[in-house]
Design a protein around this motif. Structure first.
Motif, PDB file in Angstrom:
ATOM      1  N   THR A  68       1.901  -4.127   7.926  1.00 39.78           N
ATOM      2  CA  THR A  68       2.337  -2.730   7.994  1.00 39.78           C
ATOM      3  C   THR A  68       2.996  -2.406   6.654  1.00 39.78           C
ATOM      4  O   THR A  68       3.551  -3.296   5.995  1.00 39.78           O
ATOM      5  N   LEU A  69       2.936  -1.146   6.255  1.00 38.18           N
ATOM      6  CA  LEU A  69       3.547  -0.707   5.000  1.00 38.18           C
ATOM      7  C   LEU A  69       4.254   0.625   5.202  1.00 38.18           C
ATOM      8  O   LEU A  69       3.878   1.397   6.099  1.00 38.18           O
ATOM      9  N   PRO A  70       5.225   0.915   4.346  1.00 41.07           N
ATOM     10  CA  PRO A  70       5.854   2.242   4.408  1.00 41.07           C
ATOM     11  C   PRO A  70       4.827   3.345   4.156  1.00 41.07           C
ATOM     12  O   PRO A  70       3.792   3.126   3.513  1.00 41.07           O
ATOM     13  N   VAL A  71       5.144   4.519   4.671  1.00 39.93           N
ATOM     14  CA  VAL A  71       4.258   5.679   4.553  1.00 39.93           C
ATOM     15  C   VAL A  71       4.963   6.753   3.725  1.00 39.93           C
ATOM     16  O   VAL A  71       6.124   7.097   3.999  1.00 39.93           O
ATOM     17  N   VAL A  72       4.258   7.267   2.702  1.00 36.67           N
ATOM     18  CA  VAL A  72       4.819   8.318   1.841  1.00 36.67           C
ATOM     19  C   VAL A  72       3.751   9.378   1.597  1.00 36.67           C
ATOM     20  O   VAL A  72       2.561   9.172   1.899  1.00 36.67           O
ATOM     21  N   ALA A  73       4.164  10.495   1.033  1.00 37.19           N
ATOM     22  CA  ALA A  73       3.212  11.538   0.670  1.00 37.19           C
ATOM     23  C   ALA A  73       2.315  11.062  -0.476  1.00 37.19           C
ATOM     24  O   ALA A  73       2.723  10.245  -1.299  1.00 37.19           O
ATOM     25  N   SER A  74       1.087  11.576  -0.532  1.00 39.23           N
ATOM     26  CA  SER A  74       0.127  11.160  -1.557  1.00 39.23           C
ATOM     27  C   SER A  74       0.685  11.333  -2.959  1.00 39.23           C
ATOM     28  O   SER A  74       0.488  10.480  -3.840  1.00 39.23           O
ATOM     29  N   ALA A  75       1.366  12.441  -3.195  1.00 38.26           N
ATOM     30  CA  ALA A  75       1.912  12.692  -4.532  1.00 38.26           C
ATOM     31  C   ALA A  75       2.942  11.631  -4.912  1.00 38.26           C
ATOM     32  O   ALA A  75       3.015  11.210  -6.074  1.00 38.26           O
ATOM     33  N   PRO A  97       3.424  -0.430  -2.986  1.00 38.57           N
ATOM     34  CA  PRO A  97       4.107  -0.861  -1.759  1.00 38.57           C
ATOM     35  C   PRO A  97       4.136   0.171  -0.642  1.00 38.57           C
ATOM     36  O   PRO A  97       5.069   0.181   0.165  1.00 38.57           O
ATOM     37  N   ALA A  98       3.117   1.040  -0.559  1.00 42.71           N
ATOM     38  CA  ALA A  98       3.103   2.056   0.494  1.00 42.71           C
ATOM     39  C   ALA A  98       1.686   2.599   0.634  1.00 42.71           C
ATOM     40  O   ALA A  98       0.794   2.282  -0.174  1.00 42.71           O
ATOM     41  N   VAL A  99       1.475   3.434   1.675  1.00 47.57           N
ATOM     42  CA  VAL A  99       0.202   4.133   1.876  1.00 47.57           C
ATOM     43  C   VAL A  99       0.510   5.605   2.145  1.00 47.57           C
ATOM     44  O   VAL A  99       1.660   5.981   2.412  1.00 47.57           O
ATOM     45  N   ALA A 100      -0.530   6.442   2.086  1.00 44.57           N
ATOM     46  CA  ALA A 100      -0.331   7.892   2.165  1.00 44.57           C
ATOM     47  C   ALA A 100      -0.298   8.392   3.598  1.00 44.57           C
ATOM     48  O   ALA A 100      -1.089   7.954   4.445  1.00 44.57           O
ATOM     49  N   SER A 101       0.594   9.354   3.829  1.00 40.39           N
ATOM     50  CA  SER A 101       0.701   9.971   5.155  1.00 40.39           C
ATOM     51  C   SER A 101      -0.187  11.202   5.299  1.00 40.39           C
ATOM     52  O   SER A 101      -0.477  11.627   6.422  1.00 40.39           O
ATOM     53  N   ASP A 102      -0.607  11.772   4.170  1.00 39.63           N
ATOM     54  CA  ASP A 102      -1.307  13.058   4.212  1.00 39.63           C
ATOM     55  C   ASP A 102      -2.663  13.026   3.514  1.00 39.63           C
ATOM     56  O   ASP A 102      -3.183  14.055   3.093  1.00 39.63           O
ATOM     57  N   GLY A 103      -3.244  11.855   3.384  1.00 44.84           N
ATOM     58  CA  GLY A 103      -4.557  11.727   2.763  1.00 44.84           C
ATOM     59  C   GLY A 103      -5.025  10.294   2.846  1.00 44.84           C
ATOM     60  O   GLY A 103      -4.307   9.404   3.334  1.00 44.84           O
ATOM     61  N   VAL A 104      -6.242  10.049   2.372  1.00 44.48           N
ATOM     62  CA  VAL A 104      -6.796   8.694   2.439  1.00 44.48           C
ATOM     63  C   VAL A 104      -6.137   7.801   1.396  1.00 44.48           C
ATOM     64  O   VAL A 104      -5.638   8.274   0.368  1.00 44.48           O
ATOM     65  N   THR A 105      -6.125   6.501   1.672  1.00 47.66           N
ATOM     66  CA  THR A 105      -5.617   5.496   0.735  1.00 47.66           C
ATOM     67  C   THR A 105      -6.666   4.405   0.585  1.00 47.66           C
ATOM     68  O   THR A 105      -7.156   3.874   1.585  1.00 47.66           O
TER      69      THR A 105
END
Length: 418
Positions: free
Chosen positions: A308-315, A13-21
Motif C-alpha cells: 500500500t502507498l500514500p495517495v496524493v493529487a496528480s500534481a 513514494p505515493a500514487v495519484a488519487s485523481d488520475g492514473v499512475t
C-alpha cells in the motif's frame, strides 16, 4: 535458519488519487549474513557431479586446466560430501561413480586419466552426471551438476529448448545445474538456458586459468545458499494491472517467476511496472509471495508482503522526489534488455542497430547522478561498443553474460575481489 525479508521500493513514494499512475518499483529480497553460531557449523553436505567436456577442442591447455580445477574441487570436499566425475566427447564415461570423498587421491588419479577425444555429446554427458546425483538424492543436501564445456552440442540431443526442458525437470526434483562455458567456441545461448532452467550458476570463462577461482566461488556459493527453487508471485489488486516484470524471468508452471538461489548476505532485486486507476487511501495495490526450499529444512517456505502507498493529487505526485537507488537498479534492468536487443541485431547482421541499442543503454547512465554502479556500467557498455567492430563472437558472449544478470546467478571474476 536465515529467512529472507521482502521490501517494496517505489520510484516515487505515493500514487495519484485523481488520475492514473504508472508505478515503477523494486521488490528487494534480502538475506542477512549467517549468524556467528551458524557460520561455525559445517556447511550442508554436497552431492555433486562434475561433468567435463573432453572433446577434441579441449585438447592442450584447456583440458590441462580443467583437470587442475577438478583436482582442486576434489581436494576441497570432505567425507560428508559425494562427488561423481563424468567426461564426454561423442561418448560418455563415468570416470568415478558418485562416492563419498573420504580421500581425494582416487578422484585425483582418475581425473588425471581424462584425455581429449572427438565430438560433443553435451546433453548425454550432463544427463549421466545428473543421474549420478539422482541416485543419491537427499533433500537435506545440496544436489548439483557442474557442467564444463568449450563447444557446441553436436552429438545426441542438440535442441536448446528440449535440453532446457530436461534440465528444468531435474530441477523440480531438487537437482540443480551450473553451466560453465570455456573459451570462445561454446554455445552461450545453450549454457545460459541450462543454468537458468537448472537454478544454478552461469559462468563464461575466457581463460582456463580462471577455473580454479570459479570452482572456489561455486563451493562458497553452495555453502552460503539459504534457499533454492526460489519463486516470486505478483498479484495486482483492486483494479491495478501488472504491466511488466523488468527482469525477464522464467515463468513457472504456476504462473510465478523463477529467481536465482538465495544466499546469505546478498540481495535480489525484481523490477515491476504496474498501472493503477485513480486510487483510494489504504487500498492494497499488490501482494508478493516469495517461496523457496531451505536446505536441510525439508519443507517449502513462503513469505507474503502487501503493498500500500500514500495517495496524493496528480500534481503533487509529479513533484515528489524519486529514489536514486531505485532509478539506478531499474536502469540496470533496462540496460540488460538493451543488451538482449543488441544480440538480436547482431544475429541479424546489423551492427549499426546493435550499436544503437548499446548507445540507448549508455544514455540511461550518462543522465544519472555519478555513482560507482553508473561508472561501471558505462565502462562495460563502452567496452562492448569498441569490441563490436573487432570480434562479434566475443562481443555476443560478453553481452549475453551481462544480459542474464537480471534473471540468473552469473559468476564474474570480480566477485572474488569483493
Amino acid at each position: 535458519m536465515v529467512n529472507p525479508t521482502l521490501r517494496f521500493r517505489p520510484l516515487r513514494p505515493a500514487v495519484a488519487s485523481d488520475g492514473v499512475t504508472d508505478l515503477d518499483l523494486l521488490v528487494t529480497i534480502a538475506c542477512d549474513d549467517l549468524p556467528p553460531e551458524q557460520q561455525a557449523r559445517p556447511r550442508p553436505p554436497l552431492n555433486l557431479a562434475l561433468v567435463i567436456d573432453r572433446s577434441g577442442s579441449m585438447s592442450g591447455r584447456k583440458l590441462s586446466y580443467a583437470r587442475k580445477a577438478a583436482r582442486f574441487l576434489a581436494g576441497e570436499l570432505t567425507a560428508r560430501d559425494r562427488l561423481a566425475i563424468v567426461s564426454f566427447d561423442d561418448k560418455v564415461r563415468v570416470v568415478v561413480p558418485s562416492t563419498p570423498v573420504t580421500d581425494p587421491k582416487p578422484f585425483i588419479a582418475a581425473i588425471d586419466m581424462i584425455h581429449s577425444g572427438g565430438s560433443t555429446a553435451l546433453f548425454d554427458g550432463w544427463l549421466a552426471g545428473a543421474l549420478q546425483v539422482a541416485d543419491h538424492l537427499d533433500p537435506s543436501q545440496l544436489n548439483r551438476v557442474l557442467l564444463l564445456s568449450d563447444g557446441q552440442a553436436n552429438a545426441g540431443l542438440t535442441d536448446h529448448q528440449e535440453i532446457a526442458t530436461k534440465v528444468a525437470g531435474l530441477t523440480a526434483r531438487g537437482i540443480s545445474t551450473s553451466a560453465f562455458g570455456l573459451g570462445d567456441g561454446f554455445d552461450e545461448d545453450l549454457m545460459g538456458a541450462m543454468a537458468s532452467a537448472g537454478d544454478g550458476t552461469l559462468a563464461f570463462i575466457e581463460s582456463p586459468s580462471q577455473l580454479a577461482d570459479l570452482y572456489a566461488s561455486e563451493l562458497q556459493g553452495l555453502a552460503s545458499t539459504v534457499g533454492n527453487r526460489v519463486s516470486i508471485g505478483v498479484r495486482a489488486k483492486n483494479g491495478a494491472r501488472l504491466l511488466d516484470v523488468l527482469n525477464d524471468l522464467t515463468t513457472t508452471q504456476f504462473g510465478n517467476y523463477q529467481l536465482p538461489n538465495l544466499r546469505a548476505g546478498q540481495e535480489l532485486n525484481v523490477g515491476l511496472r504496474l498501472h493503477l486507476p485513480a486510487w483510494q487511501p489504504n487500498q492494497e495495490i499488490a501482494s508478493v509471495r516469495l517461496a523457496w526450499d531451505a536446505p536441510g529444512n525439508g519443507g517449502r517456505q513462503k513469505q507474503i508482503a502487501h503493498l500500500t502507498l500514500p495517495v496524493v493529487a496528480s500534481a503533487d505526485l509529479a513533484g515528489l522526489e524519486v529514489d536514486d537507488g531505485v532509478v539506478e537498479q531499474l536502469a540496470l534492468l533496462e540496460a540488460n534488455r538493451a543488451r538482449r536487443r543488441a544480440i538480436e541485431e547482431l544475429d541479424r547482421g546489423n551492427l549499426q542497430a546493435a550499436h544503437l541499442c548499446l548507445n540507448a543503454a549508455s544514455a540511461l547512465f550518462a543522465a544519472m547522478p555519478d555513482s560507482a554502479v553508473a561508472r561501471r556500467e558505462l565502462q562495460l557498455l563502452d567496452e562492448k561498443k569498441a569490441l563490436l567492430q573487432e570480434d562479434r563472437n566475443l562481443t555476443r558472449k560478453r553481452l549475453s553474460r551481462e544480459s542474464l544478470r537480471s534473471s540468473t546467478r552469473v559468476w564474474e571474476e570480480s566477485d572474488e575481489q569483493e
